[in-house]
Design an enzyme around this catalytic site. Structure first.
Site, PDB file in Angstrom:
ATOM      1  N   GLU A  87     -23.948   2.204 -10.134  1.00 44.65           N
ATOM      2  CA  GLU A  87     -25.116   2.830 -10.748  1.00 44.65           C
ATOM      3  C   GLU A  87     -25.131   4.325 -10.473  1.00 44.65           C
ATOM      4  O   GLU A  87     -24.689   4.788  -9.421  1.00 44.65           O
ATOM      5  CB  GLU A  87     -26.389   2.184 -10.205  1.00 44.65           C
ATOM      6  CG  GLU A  87     -26.395   0.695 -10.487  1.00 44.65           C
ATOM      7  CD  GLU A  87     -27.719   0.016 -10.186  1.00 44.65           C
ATOM      8  OE1 GLU A  87     -27.786  -1.198 -10.361  1.00 44.65           O
ATOM      9  OE2 GLU A  87     -28.680   0.703  -9.789  1.00 44.65           O
ATOM     10  N   CYS A 100     -27.390  11.500  -8.833  1.00 43.01           N
ATOM     11  CA  CYS A 100     -27.130  10.719  -7.630  1.00 43.01           C
ATOM     12  C   CYS A 100     -25.968   9.783  -7.957  1.00 43.01           C
ATOM     13  O   CYS A 100     -26.084   8.935  -8.849  1.00 43.01           O
ATOM     14  CB  CYS A 100     -28.401   9.940  -7.297  1.00 43.01           C
ATOM     15  SG  CYS A 100     -28.235   8.780  -5.949  1.00 43.01           S
ATOM     16  N   CYS A 107     -21.389  -1.843  -0.673  1.00 45.72           N
ATOM     17  CA  CYS A 107     -21.284  -1.145   0.613  1.00 45.72           C
ATOM     18  C   CYS A 107     -21.089  -2.180   1.711  1.00 45.72           C
ATOM     19  O   CYS A 107     -21.703  -3.251   1.672  1.00 45.72           O
ATOM     20  CB  CYS A 107     -22.547  -0.328   0.888  1.00 45.72           C
ATOM     21  SG  CYS A 107     -22.434   0.638   2.409  1.00 45.72           S
ATOM     22  N   CYS A 111     -26.865  -2.323   6.029  1.00 45.96           N
ATOM     23  CA  CYS A 111     -28.203  -1.931   6.504  1.00 45.96           C
ATOM     24  C   CYS A 111     -29.209  -2.934   5.933  1.00 45.96           C
ATOM     25  O   CYS A 111     -29.186  -3.232   4.734  1.00 45.96           O
ATOM     26  CB  CYS A 111     -28.533  -0.506   6.068  1.00 45.96           C
ATOM     27  SG  CYS A 111     -27.312   0.675   6.671  1.00 45.96           S
ATOM     28  N   CYS A 114     -31.594  -2.225   2.775  1.00 48.55           N
ATOM     29  CA  CYS A 114     -30.975  -1.583   1.598  1.00 48.55           C
ATOM     30  C   CYS A 114     -30.404  -2.631   0.656  1.00 48.55           C
ATOM     31  O   CYS A 114     -29.635  -3.502   1.066  1.00 48.55           O
ATOM     32  CB  CYS A 114     -29.886  -0.633   2.072  1.00 48.55           C
ATOM     33  SG  CYS A 114     -28.823  -0.021   0.751  1.00 48.55           S
ATOM     34  N   GLU A 156     -21.090   4.035   1.060  1.00 51.72           N
ATOM     35  CA  GLU A 156     -21.097   4.990   2.159  1.00 51.72           C
ATOM     36  C   GLU A 156     -19.976   6.004   1.905  1.00 51.72           C
ATOM     37  O   GLU A 156     -18.789   5.686   2.038  1.00 51.72           O
ATOM     38  CB  GLU A 156     -20.876   4.239   3.491  1.00 51.72           C
ATOM     39  CG  GLU A 156     -20.527   5.100   4.674  1.00 51.72           C
ATOM     40  CD  GLU A 156     -21.481   6.280   4.912  1.00 51.72           C
ATOM     41  OE1 GLU A 156     -22.709   6.134   4.770  1.00 51.72           O
ATOM     42  OE2 GLU A 156     -20.966   7.377   5.233  1.00 51.72           O
ATOM     43  N   SER A 185     -24.627  12.070   1.840  1.00 55.38           N
ATOM     44  CA  SER A 185     -25.536  11.324   2.720  1.00 55.38           C
ATOM     45  C   SER A 185     -24.715  10.265   3.442  1.00 55.38           C
ATOM     46  O   SER A 185     -23.990   9.502   2.815  1.00 55.38           O
ATOM     47  CB  SER A 185     -26.630  10.672   1.872  1.00 55.38           C
ATOM     48  OG  SER A 185     -27.456   9.859   2.670  1.00 55.38           O
ATOM     49  N   LEU A 209     -31.031   8.414   9.397  1.00 56.09           N
ATOM     50  CA  LEU A 209     -31.317   8.098  10.802  1.00 56.09           C
ATOM     51  C   LEU A 209     -32.179   6.829  10.924  1.00 56.09           C
ATOM     52  O   LEU A 209     -31.785   5.864  11.551  1.00 56.09           O
ATOM     53  CB  LEU A 209     -32.004   9.306  11.451  1.00 56.09           C
ATOM     54  CG  LEU A 209     -32.006   9.336  12.976  1.00 56.09           C
ATOM     55  CD1 LEU A 209     -30.600   9.413  13.520  1.00 56.09           C
ATOM     56  CD2 LEU A 209     -32.838  10.518  13.481  1.00 56.09           C
ATOM     57  N   HIS A 210     -33.371   6.881  10.368  1.00 50.05           N
ATOM     58  CA  HIS A 210     -34.302   5.737  10.302  1.00 50.05           C
ATOM     59  C   HIS A 210     -34.865   5.251  11.636  1.00 50.05           C
ATOM     60  O   HIS A 210     -35.887   4.571  11.654  1.00 50.05           O
ATOM     61  CB  HIS A 210     -33.699   4.545   9.547  1.00 50.05           C
ATOM     62  CG  HIS A 210     -33.175   4.894   8.195  1.00 50.05           C
ATOM     63  ND1 HIS A 210     -33.910   5.582   7.259  1.00 50.05           N
ATOM     64  CD2 HIS A 210     -31.961   4.679   7.619  1.00 50.05           C
ATOM     65  CE1 HIS A 210     -33.181   5.745   6.173  1.00 50.05           C
ATOM     66  NE2 HIS A 210     -32.002   5.230   6.364  1.00 50.05           N
ATOM     67  N   CYS A 327     -33.793   5.099  -4.206  1.00 50.48           N
ATOM     68  CA  CYS A 327     -32.852   4.882  -3.109  1.00 50.48           C
ATOM     69  C   CYS A 327     -32.954   3.451  -2.610  1.00 50.48           C
ATOM     70  O   CYS A 327     -34.041   2.934  -2.430  1.00 50.48           O
ATOM     71  CB  CYS A 327     -33.185   5.785  -1.932  1.00 50.48           C
ATOM     72  SG  CYS A 327     -32.874   7.477  -2.285  1.00 50.48           S
TER      73      CYS A 327
HETATM   74  N1  SAH Z   1     -24.653   5.149   2.479  1.00 48.31           N
HETATM   75  C1  SAH Z   1     -25.261   6.415   2.505  1.00 48.31           C
HETATM   76  C2  SAH Z   1     -25.675   6.922   1.153  1.00 48.31           C
HETATM   77  C3  SAH Z   1     -26.267   5.917   0.200  1.00 48.31           C
HETATM   78  S1  SAH Z   1     -27.857   5.290   0.637  1.00 48.31           S
HETATM   79  C4  SAH Z   1     -26.419   6.429   3.473  1.00 48.31           C
HETATM   80  O1  SAH Z   1     -26.827   5.367   3.934  1.00 48.31           O
HETATM   81  O2  SAH Z   1     -26.879   7.508   3.787  1.00 48.31           O
HETATM   82  C5  SAH Z   1     -28.904   6.658   0.204  1.00 48.31           C
HETATM   83  C6  SAH Z   1     -30.198   6.724   0.971  1.00 48.31           C
HETATM   84  O3  SAH Z   1     -31.083   5.673   0.583  1.00 48.31           O
HETATM   85  C7  SAH Z   1     -30.009   6.584   2.481  1.00 48.31           C
HETATM   86  O4  SAH Z   1     -30.760   7.545   3.158  1.00 48.31           O
HETATM   87  C8  SAH Z   1     -30.542   5.198   2.712  1.00 48.31           C
HETATM   88  O5  SAH Z   1     -30.928   5.007   4.045  1.00 48.31           O
HETATM   89  C9  SAH Z   1     -31.691   5.141   1.741  1.00 48.31           C
HETATM   90  N2  SAH Z   1     -32.200   3.808   1.495  1.00 48.31           N
HETATM   91  C10 SAH Z   1     -31.519   2.656   1.472  1.00 48.31           C
HETATM   92  N3  SAH Z   1     -32.341   1.613   1.213  1.00 48.31           N
HETATM   93  C11 SAH Z   1     -33.584   2.119   1.064  1.00 48.31           C
HETATM   94  C12 SAH Z   1     -34.855   1.559   0.767  1.00 48.31           C
HETATM   95  N4  SAH Z   1     -35.006   0.252   0.554  1.00 48.31           N
HETATM   96  N5  SAH Z   1     -35.909   2.396   0.679  1.00 48.31           N
HETATM   97  C13 SAH Z   1     -35.762   3.713   0.864  1.00 48.31           C
HETATM   98  N6  SAH Z   1     -34.587   4.318   1.135  1.00 48.31           N
HETATM   99  C14 SAH Z   1     -33.498   3.517   1.244  1.00 48.31           C
HETATM  100 FE1  SF4 Z   2     -24.634   1.290   2.739  1.00 49.62          FE
HETATM  101 FE2  SF4 Z   2     -26.227   3.442   2.854  1.00 49.62          FE
HETATM  102 FE3  SF4 Z   2     -27.171   1.076   2.010  1.00 49.62          FE
HETATM  103 FE4  SF4 Z   2     -26.555   1.399   4.577  1.00 49.62          FE
HETATM  104  S1  SF4 Z   2     -28.161   2.477   3.446  1.00 49.62           S
HETATM  105  S2  SF4 Z   2     -25.989  -0.354   3.330  1.00 49.62           S
HETATM  106  S3  SF4 Z   2     -24.787   2.725   4.441  1.00 49.62           S
HETATM  107  S4  SF4 Z   2     -25.626   2.306   1.016  1.00 49.62           S
END
Ligand code: SAH
Ligand code: SF4
Length: 346
Positions: A87, A100, A107, A111, A114, A156, A185, A209-210, A327
């Site tokens: 996407e 984006c 991935c 996480c 996500c 990632e 990112s 970071l989160h 995101c």
């Molecule tokens: N893998 C990389 C880039 C893709 S994710 C990374 O993790 O940074 C892009 C962004 O979306 C990251 O900051 C990720 O933490 C955030 N993200 C993922 N799932 C999300 C969600 N459910 N709500 C808000 N942000 C989210």
């Molecule tokens: Fe992958 Fe980024 Fe989603 Fe984590 S937040 S699973 S690193 S895409």
């Protein structure tokens, strides 16, 4: 079949051997300056165009195209040559147009919050597949000029390191995008951050970071067990010292998990030690993670609390929620898997 964007100008010249040099310039100009696909570069003769189109068919086929925010946000699902789907999201703002892009189909980082992580890993993208997303979006954005590229789609980027660096370099050198308008990112692959710092690219690095304590971060971001916060901190120090560039931290606010006063103080300390900027993102709901995002009041209070601690902070507005383009909602892989019933044509 490789993408035309896979090649340097010299490599392309090699593929066009026998053609006059100005043809190479025309093809190059069409691809990079005008973001055209080969079949629309009308400055070259039809026969050559047909031959090149057959050699370099587009890597991306539109499988879905949806809009939201009154047309300011647009999301495409692209099907790649082998059937994998990715996407790409285009976002128009008053002062910039941002795309984006995905760096992987799926991935492997897992996480928990996500959608892409919940769906798992399909494969790495090629440099051409990443660049074609940008060029496709640039065409769609016209007459406005695409100004920013963020590697925040599926995948990632630092787990597809060479492709990411090649794509960034080419967008800067061939397309003329300012490196600081290119944002990678990462979930925090510490050694790769240190390697990236050595590349001599003035790009913007965002670290997802989160959580700023290892117990919570281990749960949200499994990679933290491999590169815990202390190790990530070392890599961030190295990034700032080597590049003199400011870092930003992404923080998806999750109700009761990382929006507490304690979490705020932990984040403030971590960010302050690196003089990092913090981007707060209200969590987008995903099917595989049942905890809610923080309420709008809590998001505001968290922002105010960070500001009171002297942290530079922005609340990122989540574009495209209604079309699952925000995101963490990029999960076309799951949908594709669900629908992938082999159909044999006779
Ligand atoms: N893998 C990389 C880039 C893709 S994710 C990374 O993790 O940074 C892009 C962004 O979306 C990251 O900051 C990720 O933490 C955030 N993200 C993922 N799932 C999300 C969600 N459910 N709500 C808000 N942000 C989210
Ligand atoms: Fe992958 Fe980024 Fe989603 Fe984590 S937040 S699973 S690193 S895409």
């Amino acid at each position: 079949m490789p993408s035309a964007y896979e090649y340097t100008k010299e490599e392309l010249a090699g593929l066009l051997e026998g053609e006059p040099r100005y043809r190479v310039d025309q093809v190059w100009h069409g691809l990079w300056n005008e973001a055209q696909s080969i079949d629309t570069i009308t400055t070259i003769p039809k026969a050559l165009r047909a031959r090149l189109s057959a050699t370099f068919p587009p890597s991306l086929v539109v499988a879905n195209d949806v809009q939201s925010d009154h047309g300011a946000t647009r999301k495409w699902v692209f099907r790649l040559a082998d059937g994998a789907t990715i996407e790409t999201v285009l976002m128009g703002y008053d002062d910039r147009v941002t795309v984006c892009v995905s760096s992987q189909a799926g991935c492997a980082m897992g996480c928990t919050f996500c959608a892409t992580g919940q769906a798992g890993f399909t494969r790495q993208l090629t440099t051409g597949e990443v660049l074609e997303q940008v060029m496709f979006a640039a065409r769609a954005a016209a007459p406005r000029r695409l100004s920013n590229v963020v590697f925040m789609g599926m995948g990632e980027p630092l787990a597809n390191y060479k492709v990411t660096v090649d794509a960034v370099r080419r967008l800067h050198e061939y397309r003329g995008l300012s490196a600081r308008h290119l944002t990678v990112s990462t979930v925090g692959v510490a050694p790769a951050i240190e390697r990236l710092a050595q590349e001599g690219l003035a790009l913007t690095l965002a670290v997802s970071l989160h959580a700023a304590n290892n117990t919570t971060r281990d749960e949200l971001v499994p990679l933290n067990r491999r590169y815990p916060l202390e190790r990530l901190h070392e890599a961030c120090v190295n990034w700032v010292a080597t590049t003199s560039r400011r870092l930003s931290f992404e923080w998806a606010l999750i109700d009761g998990v990382n929006d507490t006063d304690r979490a705020l103080l932990e984040l403030a300390e971590y960010a302050d030690s690196l003089r990092a900027h913090v981007n707060l993102i209200p969590l987008n709901p995903t099917p595989g993670y049942l905890v809610r995002g923080s309420s709008p009041e809590r998001v505001r209070a968290f922002r105010d609390g960070l500001e009171a601690e002297g942290i530079n902070v922005t609340v990122r507005n989540t574009r495209g929620r209604s079309i699952d383009a925000a995101c963490g909602q990029l999960a076309s892989v799951t949908n594709a898997k669900r629908r992938s019933i082999p159909v044999r044509s006779t």
